[in-house]
Motif scaffolding. Structure first.
Motif, PDB file in Angstrom:
ATOM      1  N   ALA A 231       0.825  -1.214   0.000  1.00 57.68           N
ATOM      2  CA  ALA A 231       0.000   0.000   0.000  1.00 57.68           C
ATOM      3  C   ALA A 231       0.857   1.260   0.000  1.00 57.68           C
ATOM      4  O   ALA A 231       0.434   2.315  -0.482  1.00 57.68           O
ATOM      5  N   VAL A 232       2.087   1.182   0.522  1.00 58.09           N
ATOM      6  CA  VAL A 232       2.945   2.354   0.559  1.00 58.09           C
ATOM      7  C   VAL A 232       3.316   2.815  -0.841  1.00 58.09           C
ATOM      8  O   VAL A 232       3.531   4.002  -1.073  1.00 58.09           O
ATOM      9  N   ASP A 233       3.376   1.852  -1.790  1.00 59.53           N
ATOM     10  CA  ASP A 233       3.674   2.253  -3.167  1.00 59.53           C
ATOM     11  C   ASP A 233       2.542   3.093  -3.760  1.00 59.53           C
ATOM     12  O   ASP A 233       2.777   4.057  -4.510  1.00 59.53           O
ATOM     13  N   GLU A 234       1.301   2.721  -3.417  1.00 61.33           N
ATOM     14  CA  GLU A 234       0.178   3.527  -3.890  1.00 61.33           C
ATOM     15  C   GLU A 234       0.227   4.927  -3.276  1.00 61.33           C
ATOM     16  O   GLU A 234      -0.004   5.940  -3.964  1.00 61.33           O
ATOM     17  N   ALA A 235       0.537   4.979  -2.007  1.00 60.42           N
ATOM     18  CA  ALA A 235       0.608   6.280  -1.340  1.00 60.42           C
ATOM     19  C   ALA A 235       1.727   7.135  -1.941  1.00 60.42           C
ATOM     20  O   ALA A 235       1.566   8.352  -2.131  1.00 60.42           O
ATOM     21  N   ARG A 236       2.870   6.511  -2.239  1.00 56.21           N
ATOM     22  CA  ARG A 236       3.980   7.261  -2.832  1.00 56.21           C
ATOM     23  C   ARG A 236       3.599   7.809  -4.205  1.00 56.21           C
ATOM     24  O   ARG A 236       3.900   8.960  -4.544  1.00 56.21           O
ATOM     25  N   ALA A 237       2.924   6.989  -5.027  1.00 54.34           N
ATOM     26  CA  ALA A 237       2.511   7.444  -6.359  1.00 54.34           C
ATOM     27  C   ALA A 237       1.464   8.540  -6.263  1.00 54.34           C
ATOM     28  O   ALA A 237       1.498   9.529  -7.017  1.00 54.34           O
ATOM     29  N   ALA A 238       0.517   8.399  -5.323  1.00 53.78           N
ATOM     30  CA  ALA A 238      -0.513   9.426  -5.151  1.00 53.78           C
ATOM     31  C   ALA A 238       0.098  10.728  -4.645  1.00 53.78           C
ATOM     32  O   ALA A 238      -0.289  11.829  -5.071  1.00 53.78           O
ATOM     33  N   THR A 429      16.798   8.725 -21.447  1.00 52.88           N
ATOM     34  CA  THR A 429      17.219   7.326 -21.536  1.00 52.88           C
ATOM     35  C   THR A 429      17.058   6.621 -20.194  1.00 52.88           C
ATOM     36  O   THR A 429      16.565   5.488 -20.118  1.00 52.88           O
ATOM     37  N   THR A 430      17.461   7.304 -19.127  1.00 57.97           N
ATOM     38  CA  THR A 430      17.342   6.715 -17.789  1.00 57.97           C
ATOM     39  C   THR A 430      15.886   6.465 -17.425  1.00 57.97           C
ATOM     40  O   THR A 430      15.534   5.395 -16.879  1.00 57.97           O
ATOM     41  N   LEU A 431      15.002   7.408 -17.726  1.00 59.31           N
ATOM     42  CA  LEU A 431      13.594   7.246 -17.401  1.00 59.31           C
ATOM     43  C   LEU A 431      12.980   6.092 -18.189  1.00 59.31           C
ATOM     44  O   LEU A 431      12.218   5.284 -17.625  1.00 59.31           O
ATOM     45  N   GLU A 449      10.156   7.111  -9.599  1.00 61.82           N
ATOM     46  CA  GLU A 449       9.829   8.501  -9.282  1.00 61.82           C
ATOM     47  C   GLU A 449      11.077   9.377  -9.339  1.00 61.82           C
ATOM     48  O   GLU A 449      11.033  10.524  -9.826  1.00 61.82           O
ATOM     49  N   ASP A 450      12.189   8.856  -8.865  1.00 62.29           N
ATOM     50  CA  ASP A 450      13.429   9.623  -8.898  1.00 62.29           C
ATOM     51  C   ASP A 450      13.867   9.877 -10.343  1.00 62.29           C
ATOM     52  O   ASP A 450      14.311  10.987 -10.680  1.00 62.29           O
ATOM     53  N   PHE A 455      14.243  13.660 -15.023  1.00 61.69           N
ATOM     54  CA  PHE A 455      13.910  14.013 -16.416  1.00 61.69           C
ATOM     55  C   PHE A 455      13.151  15.346 -16.475  1.00 61.69           C
ATOM     56  O   PHE A 455      13.443  16.200 -17.326  1.00 61.69           O
ATOM     57  N   ALA A 456      12.181  15.540 -15.570  1.00 60.28           N
ATOM     58  CA  ALA A 456      11.437  16.800 -15.559  1.00 60.28           C
ATOM     59  C   ALA A 456      12.358  17.975 -15.241  1.00 60.28           C
ATOM     60  O   ALA A 456      12.272  19.047 -15.854  1.00 60.28           O
ATOM     61  N   GLY A 457      13.279  17.770 -14.300  1.00 61.05           N
ATOM     62  CA  GLY A 457      14.222  18.833 -13.972  1.00 61.05           C
ATOM     63  C   GLY A 457      15.148  19.154 -15.132  1.00 61.05           C
ATOM     64  O   GLY A 457      15.467  20.336 -15.371  1.00 61.05           O
ATOM     65  N   ALA A 458      15.584  18.127 -15.869  1.00 62.29           N
ATOM     66  CA  ALA A 458      16.460  18.360 -17.015  1.00 62.29           C
ATOM     67  C   ALA A 458      15.728  19.125 -18.115  1.00 62.29           C
ATOM     68  O   ALA A 458      16.307  20.019 -18.744  1.00 62.29           O
TER      69      ALA A 458
END
Length: 508
Positions: A231-238, A429-431, A449-450, A455-458
């Motif tokens: 469930a923690v994965d769902e919380a992290r994505a949300a 490429t990494t993403l 997520e990292d 990628f968004a920062g780049a």
């Protein structure tokens, strides 16, 4: 026994023959009028950079072909359309032009003091008087007169001349101010267009990131229902999706503020600004960022000498210098010439009389004791000049600082263009690899997520680099004063200490 005064008597003024006797006086006055109370203005000497610190970056003074419409060199349709709108509807520019027109009117009023003032006088009346004597009675009469007056101040010690010089120098300063306002306004519009377009592209990146995060959350919930993830994965994505939407709202507000700024600068409607800068809905995509051309770097002395702020400060110093001459001349004798020609007409008791009179006079006025007010006025004028000269030094230093900062920003943006492109390619490429591994269950959502954040920062850094490169070009145009003309006065390499003109001693 009284002697008859005839035409040969030099004191007789019964005819116009005595007028030439004033000619020697006038000639002497014109000779004396050549006196002056101080030398002409010379720009103070102070140090300027011998070279720009970032000499490897092309910038500063644009080539002559760019001209006043320098923004057209960017070949951006939005900027080309919006800058003229701002110039035509700017209260700030209108105020600067009004100040320039006011200064021009002051020049005209000051120059008028050099010429004689000619006036017209006229009067008419009718009255009744009581006659004396045994018969008594009254009589009614009418009177009328008309004449010309002439007055003229002989500019013995240059008071009028220095007053005109002051007005002309202040007109030159206001003209330079208006030029600077025009340049700053066009630069603000161009900078605002580039900032809004960069903000809009950042919104596109953020929107794509949100869509990707939403798909990841949906897949995470499917896996959670199947029992493959915790469930923690769902919380992290949300949490990541909510944070991305929060950032999107903040960026949207920044973009709207930029739209409002352009509306205030150009007088256009918000919808018109969005359509011009970002393109109409359904229309072809608007070019992201213009490619600024290279600019040649002129010598620092030439660039600073032609800078609007420096020119305005120099002309203000020249005006303050001329004001010293005005204050000095106010303490010296003053001669005013006056002339009067009057025709008189009177009718009474059935008879009419005519008479023509004229007069010419030279009035001398000289202060004997004023309690030190005149000397204090000179001291105040000298202090104002020293303050103006200090402001001139400050204007040169600030202009040089702005150019150096613009050069540094331009160099930084040029270097970041290549590094950010490399960073985007590597982050993409990494993403892609991390997302494939996550789908295969070989890595955690945290790593995905990292990779997405990187990628968004780049992408944001790449957008900022392209925006900053175009904005740095605009900043260099503005900082340099958009001027490559020859220097109007000399700025030589000297210590950073103002060497003010030697103030002349008070004339005896």
């Amino acid at each position: 026994m009284q002697k008859d005064r005839g035409a040969d008597d030099p004191g007789s003024c019964s005819t116009g023959a005595c007028v030439p006797s004033f000619l020697p006086i006038l000639v002497a006055c014109f000779v004396v009028a050549g006196c002056t109370t101080q030398p002409g203005y010379m720009t103070p000497d102070f140090r300027t950079p011998s070279t720009w610190s970032t000499s490897s970056v092309p910038a500063s003074s644009p080539p002559a072909e760019i001209g006043d419409a320098w923004w057209k060199a960017l070949a951006d349709p939005a900027i080309d359309a919006m800058v003229p709108s701002a110039l035509a509807d700017s209260p700030t520019l209108a105020q600067a032009v009004a100040h320039m027109d006011e200064a021009r009117a002051v020049v005209g009023a000051s120059a008028a003091q050099r010429l004689p003032a000619l006036g017209l006088t006229a009067a008419a009346g009718r009255g009744r008087s009581l006659e004396s004597g045994p018969d008594g009675g009254t009589s009614t009469g009418s009177t009328a007169s008309a004449g010309l007056t002439l007055s003229w101040e002989l500019d013995l010690f240059g008071r009028v001349r220095e007053t005109v010089t002051t007005a002309r120098e202040r007109l030159a300063a206001r003209t330079a101010d208006a030029r600077g306002v025009r340049l700053a306004l066009a630069a603000e519009v161009a900078d605002g267009v580039l900032a809004l377009r960069g903000c809009a592209h950042s919104l596109q990146v953020q929107t794509a990131d949100i869509a990707s995060r939403a798909r990841t959350l949906a897949m995470t919930r499917d896996r959670l229902a199947a029992g493959f993830v915790a469930a923690v994965d769902e919380a992290r994505a949300a949490s990541g999706l909510a944070n991305a939407r929060t950032e999107l709202a903040l960026r949207q507000a920044r973009c709207e503020r930029q739209v409002h700024a352009l509306v205030a600068l150009t007088g256009l409607q918000g919808a018109d600004v969005r359509e011009r800068v970002l393109g109409a809905p359904g229309a072809a995509a608007v070019s992201f960022m213009p490619e600024p051309p290279l600019l040649t770097l002129a010598e620092p002395a030439a660039v600073l000498a032609a800078h609007p702020k420096v020119m305005a400060a120099d002309r203000e110093a020249a005006a303050a210098w001329a004001d010293i001459g005005v204050a000095r001349a106010a303490r010296l004798p003053r001669i005013d010439l006056g002339a009067l020609l009057t025709g008189n007409w009177m009718r009474a008791a059935g008879s009419t009389l005519h008479a023509t009179t004229w007069s010419f006079a030279a009035n001398l006025a000289a202060p004997l004791f004023d309690g030190g007010a005149g000397a204090a006025g000179v001291d105040a004028a000298e202090a104002r000049y020293r303050a103006s000269a200090a402001l001139l030094v400050q204007a040169v230093r600030h202009a040089a600082q702005e150019i150096e900062v613009a050069l540094t920003d331009a160099a930084s943006a040029a270097r970041r263009m290549d590094t950010t492109r490399e960073a985007v390619a590597a982050a993409r490429t990494t993403l892609s690899a991390t997302e494939a591994r996550w789908l295969a269950g070989a890595t955690s959502l945290f790593e995905l997520e990292d990779a997405r954040r990187q990628f968004a920062g780049a992408e944001d850094s790449a957008i900022a680099a392209r925006r900053d490169r175009a904005q740095a070009w605009v900043a260099l145009i503005r900082a340099s004063g958009n001027s490559a003309e020859p220097a109007s006065f000399n700025l030589v390499s000297q210590p950073d200490v103002l060497h003010a003109n030697a103030l002349p001693s008070n004339p005896q």
